[in-house]
Write a protein that holds these residues in place. Sequence first.
Motif, short mmCIF file in Angstrom:
data_model
loop_
_atom_site.label_atom_id
_atom_site.label_comp_id
_atom_site.label_asym_id
_atom_site.label_seq_id
_atom_site.Cartn_x
_atom_site.Cartn_y
_atom_site.Cartn_z
N UNK A 48 92.79 -73.48 57.05
CA UNK A 48 92.77 -72.67 58.26
C UNK A 48 94.12 -72.05 58.54
N UNK A 49 94.12 -70.76 58.88
CA UNK A 49 95.30 -70.10 59.43
C UNK A 49 95.11 -70.00 60.93
N UNK A 50 96.01 -70.63 61.69
CA UNK A 50 95.98 -70.51 63.15
C UNK A 50 96.87 -69.31 63.49
N UNK A 51 96.24 -68.15 63.65
CA UNK A 51 96.96 -66.90 63.87
C UNK A 51 97.09 -66.63 65.36
N UNK A 52 98.25 -66.09 65.75
CA UNK A 52 98.56 -65.87 67.16
C UNK A 52 99.07 -64.45 67.36
N UNK A 53 98.59 -63.80 68.41
CA UNK A 53 99.08 -62.48 68.80
C UNK A 53 99.15 -62.45 70.32
N UNK A 54 100.35 -62.24 70.87
CA UNK A 54 100.51 -62.29 72.32
C UNK A 54 100.82 -60.93 72.93
N UNK A 55 100.40 -59.85 72.25
CA UNK A 55 100.58 -58.50 72.78
C UNK A 55 99.37 -58.13 73.63
N UNK A 56 99.60 -57.89 74.90
CA UNK A 56 98.49 -57.65 75.83
C UNK A 56 97.68 -56.42 75.46
N UNK A 57 98.33 -55.40 74.89
CA UNK A 57 97.64 -54.16 74.58
C UNK A 57 96.75 -54.25 73.34
N UNK A 58 96.87 -55.31 72.57
CA UNK A 58 96.04 -55.48 71.37
C UNK A 58 94.69 -56.08 71.77
N UNK A 59 93.62 -55.39 71.44
CA UNK A 59 92.27 -55.87 71.77
C UNK A 59 91.87 -56.99 70.82
N UNK A 60 91.28 -58.05 71.39
CA UNK A 60 90.93 -59.22 70.61
C UNK A 60 90.00 -58.88 69.45
N UNK A 61 88.91 -58.16 69.71
CA UNK A 61 87.93 -57.87 68.66
C UNK A 61 88.56 -57.05 67.53
N UNK A 62 89.38 -56.08 67.88
CA UNK A 62 90.01 -55.25 66.86
C UNK A 62 90.99 -56.07 66.02
N UNK A 63 91.71 -56.97 66.69
CA UNK A 63 92.67 -57.81 65.97
C UNK A 63 91.94 -58.75 65.01
N UNK A 64 90.88 -59.41 65.47
CA UNK A 64 90.12 -60.31 64.60
C UNK A 64 89.54 -59.55 63.43
N UNK A 65 89.04 -58.35 63.68
CA UNK A 65 88.50 -57.52 62.60
C UNK A 65 89.58 -57.20 61.57
N UNK A 66 90.81 -56.94 62.04
CA UNK A 66 91.89 -56.64 61.10
C UNK A 66 92.25 -57.87 60.26
N UNK A 67 92.12 -59.07 60.84
CA UNK A 67 92.37 -60.29 60.06
C UNK A 67 91.33 -60.44 58.97
N UNK A 68 90.08 -60.19 59.30
CA UNK A 68 89.01 -60.33 58.31
C UNK A 68 89.16 -59.32 57.19
N UNK A 69 89.51 -58.09 57.53
CA UNK A 69 89.68 -57.06 56.51
C UNK A 69 90.88 -57.36 55.62
N UNK A 70 91.96 -57.85 56.22
CA UNK A 70 93.16 -58.18 55.46
C UNK A 70 92.88 -59.31 54.47
#
Length: 371
Positions: free
Chosen positions: A306-328
């Motif tokens: 498991x990678x416990x990934x963290x992003x604390x930028x308020x302007x980053x949308x959760x769904x878009x960020x998770x999608x970018x992790x899956x694509x990466x």
Amino acid sequence: MLLDSVRAALASRSQTLLPSLHAEGTDCYRLFHGATEGEPGCTLERFGDLLLWQTFRDPPDMDPQELLPRLRDLVEDETGVPLRAVHWNARQKRQRSREGVLVPPGAPLLAAEHVGSEIGLKYRIDVRPPGRDPNLYLDFRAARRWLAANSEGRDVLNAFAFTCGAGVAALAGGARHVTNLDFSQSALDVGRENARLNGLPAGAFECVCGDALPALRQLAGLPTNTDRRSRGGRGRGGGRGGDRRASGRGGGGASSLAPRLRQRAFDVVVLDPPTWTKTAAGAVDLVRDYQSLFKPCVLATRPGGTVLAVNHVASVELDEWVDSLERCAKKAGRPLEDVTVLPPEQDYPSPDGKHPLKMALARVAAGSAPL
């Protein structure tokens, strides 16, 4: 109005949340989350015997020498928690030249040996200079709780470790070995002290001081370049710096580059980088290029890990960020089996569920190719 808002926040927490935290051995938590509880730009937190008042905008129009004792009295009255001191930390850049206000002045309990507790674990807490975070990020408690419950027998990498709170929780939870990576030697020194405070085995608690980008790439078996900027590229690396989580935040000496590291595989990788920071190896940018950090972490994670990934930028949308992790991960040849979102705990309320801090448990598919 400020005191009324704080009183209402305390009343809501005192019913069930604080008793449950106290019962598990936690005396570090947020008492007032101003952004959603009536006073944006202000927070009130408890760290053991210390009450910490932080302002991120212009503070309320009240003399701190008057306000701070009233806040302490209010917290003691509403919660029954005895406090030795209350400290004001001005976080706004143009306020940082001001001396922090501590009431009572020079409280003896708040020397370097002051500690707070979370889930039964001890952490050193310092009264930091104006503009600096304390040694323990309280919104990350949910992640430390998960690590304490899911690290038994596992090899753990804690990247951008700061004072190694995640590493301490993992080792206390039975991890076989923890590697803490950070740019600041002084932060890692506090991490070692945290491990010692909890009686954890020093031999299983490794601290590596160096730039995160080349270090992560070496661990993942990827080629590195000590200064990609010299080729006109956009490098990434460094610590939790510049913003909320600065890698060099402790000062006291930092390594400009990572030491030579062998390729290794981990069962759990904690990735908690800064919003933005620049080092000799490049720049960390959580808005535009989280993938350059996530890719080596995925490659350094064993199948089923498991990678416990963290992003604390308020302007980053959760769904878009998770999608970018899956694509990466898929592009790197290590597709994810699933992604579980880990929200902050109840002392960080969010009426719409859109927390600025986003934590994702990204599980690497068991059938993907190992290192």
